[in-house]
Every structure is written in C-alpha cells, then in structure tokens.
Design a protein around this motif. Structure first.
Motif, PDB file in Angstrom:
ATOM      1  N   THR A 246      27.968  11.792 -37.706  1.00 17.67           N
ATOM      2  CA  THR A 246      27.785  13.206 -37.382  1.00 17.67           C
ATOM      3  C   THR A 246      27.379  13.997 -38.622  1.00 17.67           C
ATOM      4  N   MET A 247      27.962  13.663 -39.763  1.00 12.64           N
ATOM      5  CA  MET A 247      27.587  14.333 -41.006  1.00 12.64           C
ATOM      6  C   MET A 247      26.147  13.976 -41.408  1.00 12.64           C
TER       7      MET A 247
ATOM      8  N   SER B 245      23.954  16.190 -39.465  1.00 15.21           N
ATOM      9  CA  SER B 245      24.013  17.514 -40.077  1.00 15.21           C
ATOM     10  C   SER B 245      23.139  17.585 -41.326  1.00 15.21           C
ATOM     11  N   LEU B 246      23.144  16.533 -42.135  1.00 14.30           N
ATOM     12  CA  LEU B 246      22.339  16.513 -43.351  1.00 14.30           C
ATOM     13  C   LEU B 246      20.847  16.613 -43.025  1.00 14.30           C
TER      14      LEU B 246
ATOM     15  N   MET C 282      20.132  20.089 -42.007  1.00 16.49           N
ATOM     16  CA  MET C 282      20.208  21.022 -43.145  1.00 16.49           C
ATOM     17  C   MET C 282      18.888  21.087 -43.912  1.00 16.49           C
TER      18      MET C 282
ATOM     19  N   ALA D  91      22.984  22.489 -37.570  1.00 13.66           N
ATOM     20  CA  ALA D  91      23.443  21.888 -38.824  1.00 13.66           C
ATOM     21  C   ALA D  91      24.858  22.354 -39.148  1.00 13.66           C
ATOM     22  N   ILE D  92      25.110  23.633 -38.971  1.00 10.58           N
ATOM     23  CA  ILE D  92      26.448  24.169 -39.224  1.00 10.58           C
ATOM     24  C   ILE D  92      27.454  23.585 -38.237  1.00 10.58           C
TER      25      ILE D  92
ATOM     26  N   ALA E 113      28.162  19.926 -39.014  1.00  7.95           N
ATOM     27  CA  ALA E 113      28.932  19.799 -40.250  1.00  7.95           C
ATOM     28  C   ALA E 113      30.420  20.022 -39.976  1.00  7.95           C
TER      29      ALA E 113
ATOM     30  N   GLY F 291      31.710  17.100 -37.807  1.00  7.56           N
ATOM     31  CA  GLY F 291      31.850  15.877 -38.593  1.00  7.56           C
ATOM     32  C   GLY F 291      33.053  15.927 -39.511  1.00  7.56           C
ATOM     33  N   LEU F 292      33.252  17.061 -40.183  1.00  5.20           N
ATOM     34  CA  LEU F 292      34.417  17.199 -41.065  1.00  5.20           C
ATOM     35  C   LEU F 292      35.722  17.101 -40.286  1.00  5.20           C
TER      36      LEU F 292
END
Length: 77
Positions: free
Chosen positions: A17-18, A21-22, A25, A58-59, A62, A65-66
């Motif tokens: 998931t991160m 997001s990358l 971004m 993206a937000i 992120a 994922g976190l």
C-alpha cells in the motif's frame, strides 16, 4: 508467557500500500506540472482533475499503509 510477533502477511500488505502511495506521490505533482504548463490545450482541466485525484489518493494510501503497518506490529490479535 507469549510474546507478540509481527504479522508478516499484514506487514507485506502495508508495504504494498505504501508503494502505491509512493507512485501516486510522484504522479500527482507531475500531472499538475504538465497541466499548468499547457494551459492553452483542450485537456487542461481534465489533467488537473486527474492530478488532484491522484494527490488525494496518495495521501489516503499513505495513511492506510501506515495504519496497516502499525497494526501488524502492535495489534494484539
């Protein structure tokens, strides 16, 4: 006494998931740049809309994922 361990499957899911997001971004600001540099083209508004959506996603990814990574490490289940 049982120790808590990291849920590896959930950790991998959070890292994927991160990764999404990358990618978003970099995609969002790139599309903003392309959209604003070609303001006389007919696709000006649709490119800016897609850039805004990519930036918001993206937000979202992120944070998601976190949260997934933190849950894999610290959740007691």
């Amino acid at each position: 006494m049982e120790t808590n361990r990291t849920n590896k499957e959930q950790l991998v899911k959070g890292i994927k998931t991160m990764g999404i997001s990358l990618v978003l971004m970099f995609l969002g600001p790139t599309l903003f740049y392309v959209g604003f540099s070609n303001s006389e083209k007919p696709l000006y508004i649709p490119i800016l809309i897609v850039a805004f959506i990519a930036s918001m996603l993206a937000i979202f990814f992120a944070f998601k994922g976190l949260k997934t990574i933190m849950d894999s490490m610290f959740k007691n289940s």
